[in-house]
Scaffold this active site. Structure first.
Site, PDB file in Angstrom:
ATOM      1  N   HIS A 158       0.970  -1.268  -0.049  1.00 35.93           N
ATOM      2  CA  HIS A 158       0.014   0.039   0.016  1.00 35.93           C
ATOM      3  C   HIS A 158       0.761   1.283  -0.010  1.00 35.93           C
ATOM      4  CE1 HIS A 158      -3.520  -2.603   1.338  1.00 35.93           C
ATOM      5  NE2 HIS A 158      -2.296  -3.356   2.024  1.00 35.93           N
ATOM      6  N   SER A 279      14.843  22.082 -15.965  1.00 33.70           N
ATOM      7  CA  SER A 279      13.696  22.554 -16.273  1.00 33.70           C
ATOM      8  C   SER A 279      14.101  24.146 -16.901  1.00 33.70           C
ATOM      9  CB  SER A 279      13.187  22.939 -14.882  1.00 33.70           C
ATOM     10  OG  SER A 279      12.231  24.088 -14.974  1.00 33.70           O
ATOM     11  N   LYS A 285      16.292  22.172 -10.896  1.00 40.44           N
ATOM     12  CA  LYS A 285      15.478  20.619 -11.348  1.00 40.44           C
ATOM     13  C   LYS A 285      16.324  19.880 -12.076  1.00 40.44           C
ATOM     14  CE  LYS A 285      11.473  20.224 -11.320  1.00 40.44           C
ATOM     15  NZ  LYS A 285      10.735  19.536 -10.633  1.00 40.44           N
ATOM     16  N   GLU A 292       9.881   8.518 -16.633  1.00 43.57           N
ATOM     17  CA  GLU A 292       8.772   8.968 -16.811  1.00 43.57           C
ATOM     18  C   GLU A 292       8.021   8.634 -18.164  1.00 43.57           C
ATOM     19  OE1 GLU A 292       7.790  13.103 -15.127  1.00 43.57           O
ATOM     20  OE2 GLU A 292      10.141  12.911 -15.061  1.00 43.57           O
TER      21      GLU A 292
END
Ligand code: ARG
Length: 461
Positions: A158, A279, A285, A292
């Protein structure tokens, strides 16, 4: 003019330009040129062998097809939308080059068995390449599992801390998945590897042909048994897309974990600079774009499976033009999956693992609670009572802001007379993992055993 087309005999009007563009598949199927040429050569050899084509014609056809292959590979061949697909582009060029012999090639053949053959040949080659990419990824994961056999991290259920596991064990879980995926590709290949050639349009041909010969020469296990099935079945495509979709789903789970682990909140890993991006506005970043994207592409690959399923659903036998759409989805799925496998395998070896941070996370969140319950069981306490005692201890620790192993004698006895400070002090994440020492367990010793097994197995694969 339609009457100039290879099939134009019964037509008197020109094909609408819009129809030519809509009908064409050459942009998608020209990548099967090598398979189309190979299939045509073998078909011609079979025709000659059966006395249906002269030796001189066969020689001209083989030579002409070889020249066309070179034209395509050198980039001098122009594929024309007016000629619809790769099959008619190549056949038209052949006739242009060698005259009448080229017009004899299509004896005892239809584009229906031709395309079914070409697609199988092409996908057979591509699925073998995918299999190799899967094996490479498996090997990368096995090597990492060996490197991190002792590295302790929290195991989750979980997405809540459950029990400590070893990173090696976690990585080997993915090897299991990818190995089953490889099995699915192999399995799909074995059913796919039958030859439709000779089924012609749908019913077979009036010529005495040798289907065993074409099947053998194209490396198939034998001819398809039923001509209607041979030209209208696309379940071999669906099986490959199914295998691709499941593999992509597995990759998406691995990718999701990498994304999570690289967040500041987890801080378990850092992916190499060469595989991350920045970024355009936030200078700090470093984003895990590769996992992804792999995660994102799984949607596209899974969507492709659904697309082909819906295209095939309810189609009457035999060939229907709808089936031209099959290639779009399966080619895209295999292209994308191969890229996903390749980039993941290239990226993982450069992953930095913050082992201390992983260990610390593994030791928090009461991950040793099950082990404390097991200790009570060994002291004679029934498991359900042990569960209750440890549950109360956890609640007590939360209230006092400490971990289980920090409880003192008074705290232990206060919860239950059977709970001792010795029991809680002995709790360590190292013991937790080391004691799960059986087939399939997370102990470093087991991880090493599994790594050795995989290395041997993958050497043979
Ligand atoms: N381009 C077609 C396809 O990919 C080839 C088969 C066409 N057959 C036909 N009878 N129109 O499906």
């Amino acid at each position: 003019m339609a009457k100039d087309k290879l099939w134009g005999g019964r037509f008197s009007e020109a094909t609408d330009a819009m129809v030519e563009a809509f009908n064409a598949s050459v942009d998608v199927d020209s990548r099967m040129y090598a398979e189309d040429i190979e299939g045509s050569k073998v078909h011609a050899r079979m025709l000659a062998h059966c006395g249906l084509l002269s030796e001189a014609d066969l020689e001209a056809i083989e030579r002409g097809l070889e020249e066309i292959r070179q034209e395509i590979e050198q980039g001098t061949f122009t594929f024309s939308v007016a000629l619809e697909d790769v099959h008619m582009n190549i056949e038209a060029r052949l006739t242009e080059k060698i005259g009448d012999a080229g017009k004899r090639l299509h004896t005892a053949r239809s584009r229906n068995d031709q395309v079914a053959t070409d697609v199988r040949l092409y996908l057979r080659r591509r699925s073998d390449a995918l299999l190799a990419a899967l094996r490479r990824l498996e090997r990368v994961l096995v090597d990492l599992a060996e490197k991190y056999a002792d590295t302790i991290m929290p195991g989750f259920t979980h997405l809540q801390t459950a029990q400590p596991v070893t990173l090696g064990h976690h990585l080997l879980a993915y090897v299991e998945m990818f190995d089953r995926d490889a099995g699915r590709f192999l399995d799909a290949r074995s059913r796919m590897n039958r030859c439709p050639l000779g089924s012609a349009a749908l019913a077979g041909t009036t010529f005495q042909i040798d289907r065993e010969m074409t099947a053998r020469e194209l490396g198939f296990d034998g001819p398809c048994r039923n001509s209607l099935d041979a030209v209208s079945d696309r379940d071999f495509i669906l099986e490959l897309q199914g295998a691709a979709a499941i593999t992509a789903m597995h990759l998406s789970r691995l990718s999701e974990e990498l994304v999570l682990w690289m967040s500041a909140q987890f801080g378990f890993i850092e992916l190499p600079d060469a595989f991350c991006t920045g970024s355009s506005i936030m200078p700090q970043k470093k984003n895990p774009d590769m996992p992804e994207l792999v995660r994102g592409k799984s949607g596209r690959i899974i969507g492709g499976l659904v697309s082909t399923l819906v295209t095939m659903k309810s189609l009457p036998l035999a060939y229907n033009k709808d089936m031209q759409e099959d290639k779009v989805a399966v080619f895209d799925a295999l292209d994308q999956l191969e890229a996903c496998l390749t980039i993941t395998a290239a990226m993982l070896p450069g992953m930095r693992v913050h082992t201390e941070r992983m260990r610390k996370a593994a030791a928090s969140g009461f991950s040793t609670a099950t082990d404390l319950a097991d200790t009570l069981v060994r002291a004679g306490v029934p498991f359900r009572e042990a569960h209750e005692i440890v549950g109360k201890s956890v609640a007590w620790c939360i209230k006092h802001g400490i971990e289980l192993h920090e409880m003192d004698e008074a705290a232990c006895r206060g919860i239950d007379a059977r709970l001792s400070v010795d029991m809680v002090r002995r709790l360590s994440v190292e013991d937790c993992v080391a004691s799960r020492d059986h087939i399939g367990g997370t102990a470093p010793a087991q991880v090493r055993r599994q790594v050795a097994w995989w290395k041997e197995r993958l050497n043979e694969a």
